[in-house]
Motif scaffolding. Structure first.
Motif, PDB file in Angstrom:
ATOM      1  N   ILE A 430      40.362  41.921  35.404  1.00 43.74           N
ATOM      2  CA  ILE A 430      40.236  41.582  36.821  1.00 43.74           C
ATOM      3  C   ILE A 430      39.438  40.293  36.978  1.00 43.74           C
ATOM      4  O   ILE A 430      39.831  39.390  37.725  1.00 43.74           O
ATOM      5  N   ILE A 431      38.322  40.189  36.241  1.00 46.10           N
ATOM      6  CA  ILE A 431      37.467  39.012  36.396  1.00 46.10           C
ATOM      7  C   ILE A 431      38.196  37.732  35.977  1.00 46.10           C
ATOM      8  O   ILE A 431      38.044  36.684  36.608  1.00 46.10           O
ATOM      9  N   GLU A 432      39.023  37.806  34.934  1.00 49.31           N
ATOM     10  CA  GLU A 432      39.762  36.623  34.486  1.00 49.31           C
ATOM     11  C   GLU A 432      40.854  36.252  35.477  1.00 49.31           C
ATOM     12  O   GLU A 432      41.161  35.073  35.671  1.00 49.31           O
ATOM     13  N   ASN A 433      41.454  37.232  36.126  1.00 52.91           N
ATOM     14  CA  ASN A 433      42.468  36.943  37.150  1.00 52.91           C
ATOM     15  C   ASN A 433      41.847  36.258  38.362  1.00 52.91           C
ATOM     16  O   ASN A 433      42.431  35.338  38.923  1.00 52.91           O
ATOM     17  N   ILE A 434      40.669  36.702  38.763  1.00 56.03           N
ATOM     18  CA  ILE A 434      39.996  36.073  39.905  1.00 56.03           C
ATOM     19  C   ILE A 434      39.515  34.678  39.533  1.00 56.03           C
ATOM     20  O   ILE A 434      39.659  33.728  40.300  1.00 56.03           O
ATOM     21  N   ARG A 435      39.001  34.550  38.316  1.00 53.71           N
ATOM     22  CA  ARG A 435      38.457  33.275  37.845  1.00 53.71           C
ATOM     23  C   ARG A 435      39.559  32.226  37.591  1.00 53.71           C
ATOM     24  O   ARG A 435      39.257  31.054  37.377  1.00 53.71           O
ATOM     25  N   TYR A 436      40.798  32.628  37.651  1.00 53.60           N
ATOM     26  CA  TYR A 436      41.914  31.712  37.361  1.00 53.60           C
ATOM     27  C   TYR A 436      41.911  30.502  38.288  1.00 53.60           C
ATOM     28  O   TYR A 436      42.339  29.417  37.918  1.00 53.60           O
ATOM     29  N   SER A 437      41.431  30.687  39.522  1.00 52.88           N
ATOM     30  CA  SER A 437      41.432  29.573  40.481  1.00 52.88           C
ATOM     31  C   SER A 437      40.246  28.630  40.292  1.00 52.88           C
ATOM     32  O   SER A 437      40.238  27.517  40.806  1.00 52.88           O
ATOM     33  N   MET A 438      39.226  29.080  39.555  1.00 52.43           N
ATOM     34  CA  MET A 438      38.066  28.231  39.271  1.00 52.43           C
ATOM     35  C   MET A 438      37.458  28.714  37.958  1.00 52.43           C
ATOM     36  O   MET A 438      36.691  29.672  37.918  1.00 52.43           O
ATOM     37  N   ARG A 439      37.827  28.041  36.869  1.00 48.17           N
ATOM     38  CA  ARG A 439      37.525  28.530  35.534  1.00 48.17           C
ATOM     39  C   ARG A 439      36.026  28.637  35.231  1.00 48.17           C
ATOM     40  O   ARG A 439      35.623  29.436  34.405  1.00 48.17           O
ATOM     41  N   ASP A 440      35.213  27.822  35.910  1.00 49.49           N
ATOM     42  CA  ASP A 440      33.783  27.829  35.603  1.00 49.49           C
ATOM     43  C   ASP A 440      32.969  28.656  36.593  1.00 49.49           C
ATOM     44  O   ASP A 440      31.742  28.532  36.673  1.00 49.49           O
ATOM     45  N   ALA A 441      33.635  29.535  37.346  1.00 51.46           N
ATOM     46  CA  ALA A 441      32.934  30.357  38.342  1.00 51.46           C
ATOM     47  C   ALA A 441      31.970  31.326  37.660  1.00 51.46           C
ATOM     48  O   ALA A 441      32.275  31.897  36.610  1.00 51.46           O
ATOM     49  N   THR A 442      30.818  31.518  38.286  1.00 51.46           N
ATOM     50  CA  THR A 442      29.824  32.449  37.753  1.00 51.46           C
ATOM     51  C   THR A 442      30.172  33.870  38.178  1.00 51.46           C
ATOM     52  O   THR A 442      30.971  34.083  39.110  1.00 51.46           O
ATOM     53  N   GLU A 443      29.547  34.845  37.524  1.00 50.84           N
ATOM     54  CA  GLU A 443      29.793  36.242  37.875  1.00 50.84           C
ATOM     55  C   GLU A 443      29.296  36.540  39.293  1.00 50.84           C
ATOM     56  O   GLU A 443      29.902  37.343  40.021  1.00 50.84           O
ATOM     57  N   GLU A 444      28.207  35.882  39.698  1.00 57.29           N
ATOM     58  CA  GLU A 444      27.682  36.076  41.051  1.00 57.29           C
ATOM     59  C   GLU A 444      28.687  35.590  42.099  1.00 57.29           C
ATOM     60  O   GLU A 444      28.892  36.242  43.139  1.00 57.29           O
ATOM     61  N   GLU A 445      29.330  34.446  41.833  1.00 53.86           N
ATOM     62  CA  GLU A 445      30.331  33.913  42.765  1.00 53.86           C
ATOM     63  C   GLU A 445      31.527  34.844  42.855  1.00 53.86           C
ATOM     64  O   GLU A 445      32.083  35.060  43.952  1.00 53.86           O
ATOM     65  N   ILE A 446      31.919  35.419  41.734  1.00 53.99           N
ATOM     66  CA  ILE A 446      33.068  36.333  41.717  1.00 53.99           C
ATOM     67  C   ILE A 446      32.740  37.614  42.482  1.00 53.99           C
ATOM     68  O   ILE A 446      33.561  38.114  43.261  1.00 53.99           O
ATOM     69  N   ILE A 447      31.549  38.136  42.303  1.00 56.44           N
ATOM     70  CA  ILE A 447      31.133  39.339  43.056  1.00 56.44           C
ATOM     71  C   ILE A 447      31.144  39.043  44.551  1.00 56.44           C
ATOM     72  O   ILE A 447      31.605  39.856  45.366  1.00 56.44           O
ATOM     73  N   SER A 448      30.667  37.864  44.933  1.00 59.56           N
ATOM     74  CA  SER A 448      30.617  37.479  46.348  1.00 59.56           C
ATOM     75  C   SER A 448      32.005  37.451  46.976  1.00 59.56           C
ATOM     76  O   SER A 448      32.217  37.997  48.065  1.00 59.56           O
ATOM     77  N   VAL A 449      32.991  36.841  46.273  1.00 57.32           N
ATOM     78  CA  VAL A 449      34.337  36.721  46.866  1.00 57.32           C
ATOM     79  C   VAL A 449      35.052  38.069  46.889  1.00 57.32           C
ATOM     80  O   VAL A 449      35.870  38.327  47.784  1.00 57.32           O
ATOM     81  N   THR A 450      34.769  38.947  45.926  1.00 57.00           N
ATOM     82  CA  THR A 450      35.411  40.265  45.958  1.00 57.00           C
ATOM     83  C   THR A 450      34.889  41.101  47.120  1.00 57.00           C
ATOM     84  O   THR A 450      35.632  41.914  47.684  1.00 57.00           O
ATOM     85  N   LYS A 451      33.645  40.873  47.483  1.00 60.46           N
ATOM     86  CA  LYS A 451      33.122  41.577  48.656  1.00 60.46           C
ATOM     87  C   LYS A 451      33.781  41.074  49.933  1.00 60.46           C
ATOM     88  O   LYS A 451      34.120  41.851  50.823  1.00 60.46           O
ATOM     89  N   LYS A 452      33.984  39.766  50.010  1.00 62.84           N
ATOM     90  CA  LYS A 452      34.665  39.186  51.184  1.00 62.84           C
ATOM     91  C   LYS A 452      36.112  39.674  51.275  1.00 62.84           C
ATOM     92  O   LYS A 452      36.661  39.801  52.369  1.00 62.84           O
ATOM     93  N   ALA A 453      36.729  39.914  50.093  1.00 64.30           N
ATOM     94  CA  ALA A 453      38.126  40.352  50.066  1.00 64.30           C
ATOM     95  C   ALA A 453      38.255  41.875  50.120  1.00 64.30           C
ATOM     96  O   ALA A 453      39.365  42.404  49.962  1.00 64.30           O
ATOM     97  N   TYR A 454      37.133  42.577  50.325  1.00 64.97           N
ATOM     98  CA  TYR A 454      37.129  44.044  50.379  1.00 64.97           C
ATOM     99  C   TYR A 454      37.718  44.643  49.081  1.00 64.97           C
ATOM    100  O   TYR A 454      38.418  45.662  49.114  1.00 64.97           O
ATOM    101  N   ALA A 455      37.412  44.002  47.958  1.00 70.99           N
ATOM    102  CA  ALA A 455      37.907  44.469  46.653  1.00 70.99           C
ATOM    103  C   ALA A 455      36.780  45.020  45.790  1.00 70.99           C
ATOM    104  O   ALA A 455      37.037  45.735  44.811  1.00 70.99           O
ATOM    105  N   TYR A 456      35.557  44.700  46.132  1.00 77.20           N
ATOM    106  CA  TYR A 456      34.416  45.046  45.270  1.00 77.20           C
ATOM    107  C   TYR A 456      34.297  46.556  45.035  1.00 77.20           C
ATOM    108  O   TYR A 456      34.106  47.007  43.901  1.00 77.20           O
ATOM    109  N   ASP A 457      34.431  47.342  46.117  1.00 79.13           N
ATOM    110  CA  ASP A 457      34.223  48.790  45.998  1.00 79.13           C
ATOM    111  C   ASP A 457      35.214  49.446  45.042  1.00 79.13           C
ATOM    112  O   ASP A 457      34.830  50.252  44.189  1.00 79.13           O
ATOM    113  N   PHE A 458      36.518  49.118  45.182  1.00 76.56           N
ATOM    114  CA  PHE A 458      37.488  49.780  44.300  1.00 76.56           C
ATOM    115  C   PHE A 458      37.386  49.257  42.861  1.00 76.56           C
ATOM    116  O   PHE A 458      37.668  49.980  41.910  1.00 76.56           O
ATOM    117  N   ILE A 459      36.967  47.998  42.703  1.00 70.97           N
ATOM    118  CA  ILE A 459      36.787  47.452  41.343  1.00 70.97           C
ATOM    119  C   ILE A 459      35.675  48.207  40.620  1.00 70.97           C
ATOM    120  O   ILE A 459      35.807  48.558  39.447  1.00 70.97           O
TER     121      ILE A 459
END
Length: 578
Positions: A430-459
């Motif tokens: 999942i993390i690599e699929n999200i990071r596909y749009s920005m390869r150098d994204a940090t884990e904190e940035e990925i957690i932030s966008v999954t919360k905005k996309a209402y994906a964090y809870d099910f992940i």
């Protein structure tokens, strides 16, 4: 007009060997040494045999045995060193070719992928490339090695008896003629086999990717019959190829053995006449026996070259395919603000059918513009022209008052986010699929966008959480989960322009609710182009473009169009009053 000895296809293949001239020269020096050492065995063997005929020289036995052992060990060592060196060079060359093909594949337009079958592309990038490796590069080195062995032996034969040597090569013209006839036929059949491989690959790919449809309509028997027809054609053409190949080798052997018998007879005659010694005849025959191996292999190498040139031709034709969409010199690289303008745009996928006709509209920065209309009206085409997936024919498309052809493709596309119904996820975490749009994204940035996309809870409910493997095309996730991961991926790239193509269709109520919330958040401050058949998803749009048969027939807000646009009103009534 005479055909060139080396055509452009072979020149292209040989060009990849140029950087390795030095190691290849070393390989051929080793090959020469290996072959020359091996051709010493007949002389050593005959001398050993004739020396031992005299009992008083029996003490030479150990000397000759040691000499033979040294020759065999030297040949074996050189064979190992040569074999490994060849593999290093060839695998390095094949890496470059595979990288070149994949790079070129990524530069081609969507047109190429819609006009060519997936099976054809896979057959080229996998099967044809493998044949070039085994049939051409390894084949060329083996062929030259066999030629080198033949030359060494021919020189030795001439030194033994030039008359007998000339007679022994009487079959050469006949063998060359057979090679030419059978080789040309094999090339024709080989092309048919390539086509069959592509058809099988396409058949298998479509069945596997559409297995749910196959099972839903109980069409397993139909698909099996289809596959059997393709395998039958593949078998028939493969047998034709095998027949030609296997017919040639025995025929070649018959010719060689016939002439070997003739040489024995002639050699005996020369011994009687006193122009040849028995020891020399035995050495001559052993050398001829050694040479028969390369002589029987050389024709098969040549016929394989005829076959593999079909693969080289396909690869070269592919590499010569030019993308229709080209960047200008020194394109613009700047941060977009988001204004989009179509000015009298015309477009067609093929000359016989115009898809867009004189389309004009403006989407101001931060506006939400919706596209509605019947299927085939041109909604998706308008969306695809914005990131330059296709090239329009007439008119102009501008972003921030700059013609889109003046932007660099990477700069343009990296600032346009696309969320569609058909979500593509890669077979990784999942993390690599999200990071596909920005390869150098940090884990904190990925957690932030999954919360905005209402994906964090099910992940977080998965045992592997962000490192959970999604399966091929996201097969381990539900439709709503895939959609929210795609939205998180788009959040991460932070685009200035957003294209939503049927983003909430075919989802259950709960998934649609969360996706609506995520999309509303995603659209804030961004120019958004929305395509949807359900008017409930676009009633809030600043502008709604009503399309029919490639033309914009009206532009307005939901309330304005309800009052004055007959087609919009018709769509509204069909959806709300059925």
């Amino acid at each position: 007009m005479n055909k060139p000895v080396i055509n452009k296809d072979l020149k292209w293949a040989l060009s990849y060997l140029k950087p390795y001239i030095l190691p290849l020269s070393g390989i051929f020096i080793i090959t020469f040494a290996q072959n020359y050492i091996f051709t010493l065995l007949p002389k050593v063997g005959t001398n050993f045999l004739f020396e031992l005929l005299s009992p008083e020289k029996i003490q030479l036995l150990i000397k000759y045995l040691v000499l033979v052992l040294v020759i065999i060990l030297a040949k074996s060592f050189l064979s190992f060193f040569r074999g490994y060196s060849v593999k290093v060079v060839i695998n390095t060359v094949m890496k470059k070719i595979r990288d070149r093909i994949f790079f070129h594949l990524l530069t081609l337009d969507l047109d190429f992928f819609t006009e060519n079958k997936t099976g054809d592309i896979i057959a080229l990038t996998v099967n044809d490339v493998t044949r070039v490796k085994t049939g051409f590069y390894l084949g060329v080195i083996r062929f030259l090695s066999q030629i080198m062995m033949v030359i060494i032996i021919v020189v030795k034969l001439f030194l033994l008896n030039w008359r007998l040597t000339l007679i022994s090569f009487g079959a050469t013209p006949f063998i060359i003629w057979i090679i030419r006839v059978i080789g040309n036929k094999m090339r024709v059949v080989s092309r048919k086999v390539r086509k069959n491989v592509a058809e099988l690959s396409t058949n298998l790919h479509e069945t596997v990717t559409g297995i749910e449809v196959v099972k839903a309509y109980a069409q397993e028997e139909y698909e099996l019959d289809n596959f059997k027809k393709n395998t039958k054609k593949f078998k028939r053409n493969n047998l034709k190829l095998a027949l030609l190949g296997h017919f040639f080798s025995p025929l070649n052997e018959v010719i060689i053995y016939f002439f070997a018998m003739a040489i024995v007879a002639l050699g005996s005659y020369f011994i009687i006449k006193g122009s040849l010694k028995p020891k020399q005849l035995i050495e001559f025959m052993i050398l001829m026996g050694i040479m028969s191996g390369p002589l029987m292999k050389i024709p098969s190498f040549i016929t394989r070259f005829k076959v593999v040139t079909a693969s080289i031709e396909r690869i070269l034709n592919f590499l010569e395919t030019k993308p229709k969409i080209q960047e200008i010199e020194n394109p613009f690289e700047k941060v977009l603000e988001g204004k989009i303008e179509f000015k009298n745009v015309w477009f067609s996928y093929n000359p016989s059918q115009t898809v867009l006709k004189d389309v004009s509209y403006v989407a101001e920065r931060g506006e939400v513009v919706a596209l509605v209309g019947p299927s085939g009206a041109g909604k998706t085409t308008i969306a695809n022209l914005i990131p330059r997936f296709y090239e329009y024919e007439k008119g102009e498309i501008l972003i921030d008052d700059t013609i889109i052809k003046n932007y660099g493709l990477k700069s343009l596309r990296s600032q346009i986010g696309i969320v569609s119904q058909n979500v593509i996820l890669f077979n990784t975490s999942i993390i690599e699929n999200i990071r596909y749009s920005m390869r150098d994204a940090t884990e904190e940035e990925i957690i932030s966008v999954t919360k905005k996309a209402y994906a964090y809870d099910f992940i977080m409910q998965f045992p592997g959480q962000f490192h959970t493997e999604v399966g091929e095309k996201g097969a381990k996730l539900s439709g709503g989960q895939k959609q929210r991961i795609a939205i998180a991926r788009t959040f991460l790239m932070n685009p200035q322009i957003l294209i939503l193509d049927e983003a909430t269709s075919s989802l259950d109520s709960e998934s649609e609710y969360y996706i609506r919330l995520a999309i509303e958040e995603l659209m804030k401050g961004r120019t958004s182009i929305i395509i949807a058949h359900r008017l409930s998803t676009i009633s809030h749009a600043n502008k709604i473009l009503v399309l029919n048969e490639g033309q914009i027939i009206d532009i307005g807000t939901h309330d304005e169009l309800i009052k004055r646009c007959e087609m919009y009103n018709k769509i509204y009534k069909l959806q709300y009053f059925r």
